[in-house]
Design an enzyme around this catalytic site. Sequence first.
Site, PDB file in Angstrom:
ATOM      1  CB  THR A 100       0.920  -1.034  -0.916  1.00 59.47           C
ATOM      2  OG1 THR A 100       1.138  -2.249  -0.185  1.00 59.47           O
ATOM      3  CG2 THR A 100       2.072  -0.090  -0.692  1.00 59.47           C
ATOM      4  CE  LYS A 101      -0.835  -6.174   1.377  1.00 59.71           C
ATOM      5  NZ  LYS A 101       0.415  -6.410   0.662  1.00 59.71           N
ATOM      6  CG  ASN A 102      -7.024  -4.740  -3.297  1.00 58.73           C
ATOM      7  OD1 ASN A 102      -5.995  -5.295  -2.927  1.00 58.73           O
ATOM      8  ND2 ASN A 102      -7.581  -4.990  -4.469  1.00 58.73           N
TER       9      ASN A 102
END
Length: 258
Positions: free
Chosen positions: A178-180
């Site tokens: 879910t990170k950048n």
Amino acid sequence: MIPIAKPVIGEEEIAKVIEVLRSGIIVQGDRVAEFEKRFSTYIGSRHGIAVSNGTAALDIALKAIGVGEGDEVITTPFTFVATSNAILFQRSKPVFADIEEDTYNINPDDVMEKITPKTKAVVGVHLFGHPFDVRAILEICEDHKLMLIEDCAQAHGAEYNGKKVGSFGIGCFSFYATKNMTTSEGGMITCNDDDIAEKCRLLRSHGEVRKYEHVLLGHNMRMTNIQAALGLVQLEKLDWMNEKRRKKCRILREEHKC
Ligand SMILES: Cc1ncc(COP(=O)(O)O)c(C=O)c1O
């Protein structure tokens, strides 16, 4: 259902992962070394040490700077649980400084209040991509001889005064889905100190200096070539993906007038 954060995985990522699978070298290898080099260059740090996840990055960074039993580490309560857990894993005590009303990030005035003779380090979190007050926290750390760890798990590419976060103290990144940007699971430590970098490299892989020569107690917290291949393509897209996030944020704020 609308997913809150769907990873952007294209044909390029798939091709690079297949390339690694076909190579047979599916553990830590040349893809990892290249990812470390490219990511640390992007951040503006001398070293990049790829690890298995963001929690491992925090755990190794704390160990590498010598945080241990009985020490206190000042951090923020408003973060993901991994930040405090990594401190607890050292048998040291997380001491919570309050957060700022406008940014929800660690409040430098309260950090000052929480310093005791047992304080060893400060772990600030650049929450939701918003950098904490780096200048003020760095000044406190320098004045009180404390190490600064930046939890950058949510802030790949974020800048403070024109420099990327993770380049000021010891940066700890997560590449969770879910990170950048993502490597599925994964993490990275960035730092400028040669000795700390070397210690991190040893800690992530059983303290091994040469094949079967182990000089300290380490973990297996390595990243694989498969993950790094994914990361190399994702890094190329990072600025574009961040810009897309900003654009969506602007639309939501306009719609909801906030
Ligand atoms: C602020 C923060 N710190 C640490 C972590 C831990 O990262 P990971 O899930 O890769 O272990 C995360 C992400 O989940 C996070 O959001």
